[in-house]
Design an enzyme around this catalytic site. Structure first.
Site, mmCIF file in Angstrom:
data_model
loop_
_atom_site.group_PDB
_atom_site.id
_atom_site.type_symbol
_atom_site.label_atom_id
_atom_site.label_comp_id
_atom_site.label_asym_id
_atom_site.label_seq_id
_atom_site.Cartn_x
_atom_site.Cartn_y
_atom_site.Cartn_z
ATOM 1 N N GLU A 150 -1.481 1.070 7.473
ATOM 2 C CA GLU A 150 -2.184 2.306 7.833
ATOM 3 C C GLU A 150 -1.649 3.450 6.976
ATOM 4 O O GLU A 150 -0.441 3.505 6.729
ATOM 5 C CB GLU A 150 -1.887 2.664 9.308
ATOM 6 C CG GLU A 150 -2.326 1.609 10.287
ATOM 7 C CD GLU A 150 -1.598 1.723 11.639
ATOM 8 O OE1 GLU A 150 -0.914 2.718 11.897
ATOM 9 O OE2 GLU A 150 -1.727 0.770 12.421
ATOM 10 N N LYS A 152 0.038 6.789 6.209
ATOM 11 C CA LYS A 152 0.987 7.548 7.030
ATOM 12 C C LYS A 152 0.665 9.032 6.855
ATOM 13 O O LYS A 152 0.939 9.622 5.808
ATOM 14 C CB LYS A 152 2.417 7.245 6.580
ATOM 15 C CG LYS A 152 3.463 7.922 7.433
ATOM 16 C CD LYS A 152 4.850 7.434 7.036
ATOM 17 C CE LYS A 152 5.929 7.990 7.927
ATOM 18 N NZ LYS A 152 6.051 9.429 7.911
ATOM 19 N N ASP A 154 0.952 12.926 7.297
ATOM 20 C CA ASP A 154 2.073 13.828 7.486
ATOM 21 C C ASP A 154 1.698 14.914 8.494
ATOM 22 O O ASP A 154 1.310 16.020 8.143
ATOM 23 C CB ASP A 154 2.434 14.445 6.126
ATOM 24 C CG ASP A 154 3.867 14.900 6.098
ATOM 25 O OD1 ASP A 154 4.601 14.583 7.053
ATOM 26 O OD2 ASP A 154 4.253 15.569 5.124
ATOM 27 N N TYR A 265 -2.688 5.699 16.603
ATOM 28 C CA TYR A 265 -2.166 4.564 15.846
ATOM 29 C C TYR A 265 -1.396 3.547 16.687
ATOM 30 O O TYR A 265 -0.894 2.560 16.151
ATOM 31 C CB TYR A 265 -1.346 5.003 14.634
ATOM 32 C CG TYR A 265 -0.167 5.905 14.895
ATOM 33 C CD1 TYR A 265 0.873 5.514 15.720
ATOM 34 C CD2 TYR A 265 -0.093 7.161 14.290
ATOM 35 C CE1 TYR A 265 1.957 6.334 15.956
ATOM 36 C CE2 TYR A 265 0.991 7.992 14.520
ATOM 37 C CZ TYR A 265 2.014 7.576 15.355
ATOM 38 O OH TYR A 265 3.077 8.395 15.591
ATOM 39 N N LYS A 353 7.254 5.066 1.461
ATOM 40 C CA LYS A 353 7.104 6.506 1.209
ATOM 41 C C LYS A 353 6.660 6.793 -0.229
ATOM 42 O O LYS A 353 7.225 6.261 -1.178
ATOM 43 C CB LYS A 353 8.442 7.223 1.460
ATOM 44 C CG LYS A 353 8.911 7.178 2.898
ATOM 45 C CD LYS A 353 8.033 7.999 3.829
ATOM 46 C CE LYS A 353 8.298 9.466 3.774
ATOM 47 N NZ LYS A 353 9.393 9.933 4.578
ATOM 48 N N CYS A 447 -1.124 45.190 -20.794
ATOM 49 C CA CYS A 447 -1.144 43.806 -21.281
ATOM 50 C C CYS A 447 0.179 43.477 -21.981
ATOM 51 O O CYS A 447 0.600 44.214 -22.876
ATOM 52 C CB CYS A 447 -2.322 43.619 -22.240
ATOM 53 S SG CYS A 447 -2.275 42.026 -23.074
ATOM 54 N N CYS A 450 -0.559 43.064 -25.940
ATOM 55 C CA CYS A 450 -0.985 44.135 -26.846
ATOM 56 C C CYS A 450 -0.633 45.529 -26.338
ATOM 57 O O CYS A 450 -0.792 46.516 -27.052
ATOM 58 C CB CYS A 450 -2.484 44.049 -27.110
ATOM 59 S SG CYS A 450 -3.479 44.476 -25.666
ATOM 60 N N CYS A 465 -7.099 42.011 -19.555
ATOM 61 C CA CYS A 465 -6.842 42.874 -20.700
ATOM 62 C C CYS A 465 -8.204 42.965 -21.383
ATOM 63 O O CYS A 465 -8.787 41.944 -21.736
ATOM 64 C CB CYS A 465 -5.829 42.234 -21.644
ATOM 65 S SG CYS A 465 -5.822 43.035 -23.258
ATOM 66 N N CYS A 470 -6.718 42.172 -28.811
ATOM 67 C CA CYS A 470 -5.443 41.696 -28.257
ATOM 68 C C CYS A 470 -5.042 40.379 -28.926
ATOM 69 O O CYS A 470 -5.828 39.425 -28.942
ATOM 70 C CB CYS A 470 -5.591 41.509 -26.753
ATOM 71 S SG CYS A 470 -4.157 40.743 -26.013
HETATM 72 S S1 IVH Z 1 4.018 4.181 13.928
HETATM 73 C C1 IVH Z 1 7.409 2.530 15.781
HETATM 74 N N1 IVH Z 1 1.949 4.738 12.462
HETATM 75 O O1 IVH Z 1 5.569 8.647 11.079
HETATM 76 C C2 IVH Z 1 6.403 3.166 15.018
HETATM 77 N N2 IVH Z 1 3.680 6.360 12.626
HETATM 78 O O2 IVH Z 1 8.717 8.129 10.959
HETATM 79 C C3 IVH Z 1 6.344 4.614 15.170
HETATM 80 N N3 IVH Z 1 3.231 8.410 11.404
HETATM 81 O O3 IVH Z 1 6.913 9.999 13.982
HETATM 82 C C4 IVH Z 1 5.256 5.258 14.528
HETATM 83 N N4 IVH Z 1 1.267 7.834 10.617
HETATM 84 O O4 IVH Z 1 4.619 10.773 13.361
HETATM 85 C C5 IVH Z 1 3.137 5.167 12.914
HETATM 86 N N5 IVH Z 1 0.042 5.111 11.203
HETATM 87 C C6 IVH Z 1 1.219 5.533 11.667
HETATM 88 C C7 IVH Z 1 1.732 6.803 11.342
HETATM 89 C C8 IVH Z 1 2.977 7.174 11.844
HETATM 90 C C9 IVH Z 1 2.181 8.789 10.667
HETATM 91 C C10 IVH Z 1 4.445 9.233 11.645
HETATM 92 C C11 IVH Z 1 4.759 9.417 13.093
HETATM 93 C C12 IVH Z 1 6.209 9.057 13.279
HETATM 94 C C13 IVH Z 1 6.691 8.961 11.878
HETATM 95 C C14 IVH Z 1 7.667 7.813 11.765
#
Ligand code: IVH
Length: 713
Positions: A150, A152, A154, A265, A353, A447, A450, A465, A470
């Site tokens: 999935e 991730k 932020d 999730y 990551k 400027c 010039c 300018c 120039c």
């Molecule tokens: S699973 C045990 N799935 O990532 C699993 N986390 O460092 C716990 N996050 O605090 C989370 N997308 O806020 C999971 N598809 C995803 C996620 C996800 C973002 C974030 C979540 C968690 C952090 C884990």
């Protein structure tokens, strides 16, 4: 009861005019009259709530509405009217009750029924393979595991508890054991259902705890920061901070004004439902009416898991939200239980990551560059910092107003972002760690190239300018000319040199250069001089469209230039055209028409044309050029491009020229048909956001060049 059935047999308190229900004023109704219509009103309210919940789901969860906003508003209005007349009909899950209650003083603490875990990290393929080998070893065999991957997001993790289908508690993760009760704020997020399941016919689980991520889409984050800057409020460093700040508002009306989104999730706990795999959990969540990231996948082959991670690292720029990695989970819940947890991290999941795209560094100075049009662009000189594998020493500050509204000071630690191939830019200062030695930047009134006073036009944020002589502008003008007219050996470096030495004071001067002009210049041997002069000579005979594009008239890129060359036989004819005549040409709007007329109204520009003609530059169309075609290759055939922003090392017009000459098409705005958005410095946020929303790849000039090289290679 569908609306149609109500029409024609309206009860006494309702008046129906072309399908719209109007509640009759009730001042004089007696209690008995009220009680008599209550069952019908209750039935109608239930029907309305059901419809609204469904359309809310279509709009906010599926992104696929089936009615117009006006129709949705009419349903809401009707329900509000009904509920204000019969307050006893209001239910806690009514869509009218999303924003309610007064601001709180603080958030109540909540203990999570199961700890909210975090994830271990992997930064490369090796880490991922090591993780897989370890879990296979722990499971004691070489069984074929399935995984769910999935994106991730932020944002911030949230836990939602539903009892008998009703949302009862929404809590932040906190320290994983104890979080904060932010239910009132959670209720304002439209993609989070207040009641589950979606279909009223199905039974809700007695109790379920849903976990997921709350986030702010990038476009909304940028808009929010614009608003914060305009109001002199503190800026958010990134979408995650903005989402967290928005969710931890004591006043839910503020949260409601921020377009937060949600993806479920995981299921923390569920009563009355047996699930065997994580994939099944995601399916069940979807069935209940929760948004689940459509890019989640179940994958059996670990090599494909690695490919997915790789693919998403490059795709991240196309997402409408900030993703900082990919989460990989073992699919089988039984295997998850066997693998267990170490500390706060489950062994059965890992986060791959992506490299950070944002770093903080020191702002050492601000230098102002002058563009070809005279636009002054402030550039941050930074303490070098590595971002995504590249050392960044400079970043754009967009315009003077940007620096002022964000109160960016010299000496500040600033957040610098480098996303994809978009030029790095300064997001804003980290105000909290100022030590008092930071100096506000004073925007120049003259400027830097010039020394002439700068000007700002009423409706523009940019400062210009306006001195045509120039030198900085001249350098840009020459490089643009050389690129469009294909003069090999004349780039920015050479243009600076020629301007500094006074060898070239206008475009026409290029055609006046002789071998003697280079006398005593280091690095200019006979051969080099000969090559350059031949290239300049050859440029005298370019197609009319190129010449028009090379003039650098504001708004006239290669597409417009081709159109103009099709309609006029010579620059003289174009010069004599009225605004009306120009506007009549397809693809030439009033602004461009005006800018063409303005350009030729300047005596120096008319003189330039006269000089060019005298120096032997062809300013007329050749007979075979009618229906001008300058295609050099078909590397970009069938592709549609939109260009935005100032491109590094190349003007916008040159880039457009390059695209069309290789068979690509250009359009002005991003749509589903757009193949690529070519973005440079200071790109238009609307175009960027639209491209992100539609999943149109955003590329930089290097990518374009790479595409062409690959084709020719
Ligand atoms: S699973 C045990 N799935 O990532 C699993 N986390 O460092 C716990 N996050 O605090 C989370 N997308 O806020 C999971 N598809 C995803 C996620 C996800 C973002 C974030 C979540 C968690 C952090 C884990």
């Amino acid at each position: 009861m569908p609306q149609g059935e109500l029409e024609g047999c309206a009860p006494p308190h309702l008046l129906i005019i072309s399908g719209v229900v109007i509640y009759k004023i009730t001042i004089n109704t007696t209690l008995e009259e009220r009680m008599a219509v209550l069952p019908e009103a209750a039935e109608r309210a239930a029907w309305l709530r059901d419809r609204i919940r469904y359309h809310n789901y279509r709009y906010h969860v599926l992104d696929a509405p089936v009615i117009s906003d006006a129709e949705y508003d009419a349903l809401m209005q009707e329900l509000r009217a009904l509920e204000s007349q019969y307050p006893e009909l209001i239910t806690p899950d009514s869509p009218t009750q999303r924003v309610g209650g007064a601001a709180q003083e603080r958030f109540r603490k909540v203990r999570h029924s199961l700890p909210m875990l975090s994830l271990g990290n992997a930064f490369n393929e090796q880490d991922l393979r090591a993780w897989r080998d370890r879990i296979l070893r722990l499971l004691g065999g070489d069984e074929q595991l399935a995984y769910v991957v999935e994106p991730k997001i932020d944002g911030l993790a949230i836990s939602l508890t539903y009892v008998d289908g009703l949302l009862t508690v929404g809590a932040t993760r906190g320290d994983g054991e104890i979080g904060e009760d932010v239910t009132a704020n959670i209720r304002t997020i439209k993609s989070i259902p207040l009641r589950i399941p979606l279909s009223g016919d199905e039974q809700p689980p007695a109790r379920i705890e849903v976990r997921g991520e709350i986030y702010l889409p990038i476009a909304a984050f940028e808009e929010l920061n614009e608003r914060q800057a305009a109001a002199g409020e503190r800026l958010f460093a990134n979408p995650r901070n903005a989402a967290a700040g928005s969710l931890r508002q004591l006043d839910p009306t503020i949260t409601a004004s921020r377009p937060l989104r949600f993806f479920a999730y995981a299921i923390g706990l569920v009563e009355g439902k047996t699930l065997r795999t994580h994939w099944e959990s995601l399916g069940y969540l979807q069935q209940l009416g929760f948004p689940v990231n459509p890019d989640s996948r179940r994958i059996e082959d670990f090599e494909e898991v690695l490919a997915y991670c790789q693919e998403w690292m490059t795709k991240r720029d196309q997402l409408p939200y900030e993703a900082d990695g990919v989460v990989i989970k073992v699919d089988s819940l039984a295997r998850q239980a066997e693998l267990g947890v170490v500390g706060r991290e489950p062994r059965w999941a890992i986060a791959y990551k992506f490299p950070a795209r944002e770093k903080t560094t020191r702002l050492l100075d601000v230098k102002v560059n002058v563009g070809r049009t005279g636009k002054l662009i402030p550039n941050a000189v930074l303490e070098p910092v590595e971002i995504g594998g590249v050392i960044v020493k400079q970043a754009t500050l967009h315009n003077f107003d940007y620096v002022k509204s964000r109160d960016i000071r010299i000496g500040d630690r600033v957040i610098v972002k480098r996303a994809g191939d978009v030029i790095p830019y300064v997001v804003g200062p980290v105000v909290d760690i100022r030590d008092g030695n930071e100096q506000p930047w004073v925007a120049p009134t003259h400027c830097p190239a010039c020394g002439e006073p700068v000007e700002q036009f009423d409706d523009e944020v940019d400062v210009y300018c306006v001195n045509n002589a120039c030198p900085a502008q001249l350098v840009r003008t020459l490089t643009h000319w050389a690129a469009v007219m294909d003069i090999v050996g004349l780039g920015e470096k050479q243009a600076i040199l020629f301007v500094e030495r006074g060898m070239v004071r206008s475009i026409a001067d290029l055609y006046r250069l002789t071998p003697e002009s280079f006398f005593g210049m280091e690095g200019y041997a006979e051969k080099r001089i000969g090559n350059l002069l031949s290239a300049i000579e050859a440029s005298k005979d370019r197609p009319l469209a190129r010449l028009i594009a090379a003039l650098g008239i504001k708004g006239v890129g290669s597409v417009a230039a081709e159109e103009l060359a099709r309609n006029f036989r010579s620059v003289d004819e174009l010069m004599a055209a009225s605004k009306e005549q120009l506007e009549a040409i397809e693809g030439i709007g009033p602004t461009t028409a005006e800018s063409i007329v303005d350009f030729f109204a300047v005596p120096a520009n008319r003189q330039l044309i006269a000089d060019l003609k005298e120096l032997g530059v062809r300013t007329e169309r050749k007979p075979e050029e009618s229906g001008t075609q300058t295609s050099d290759s078909d590397a970009l055939k069938g592709l549609i491009f939109v260009v935005t922003g100032t491109l590094p090392g190349m003007t916008r017009e040159e880039a457009e020229q390059l695209i069309t000459s290789c068979g690509g098409k250009l359009t002005g705005s991003v749509s589903k048909k757009t193949s690529y958005l070519l973005a440079g410095d200071d790109p238009g946020t609307t175009k960027i956001n639209k491209a992100r929303d539609l999943g149109v790849p955003i590329i930089g000039i290097e990518d374009l060049q790479r595409m062409l090289q690959q084709h020719s290679g």
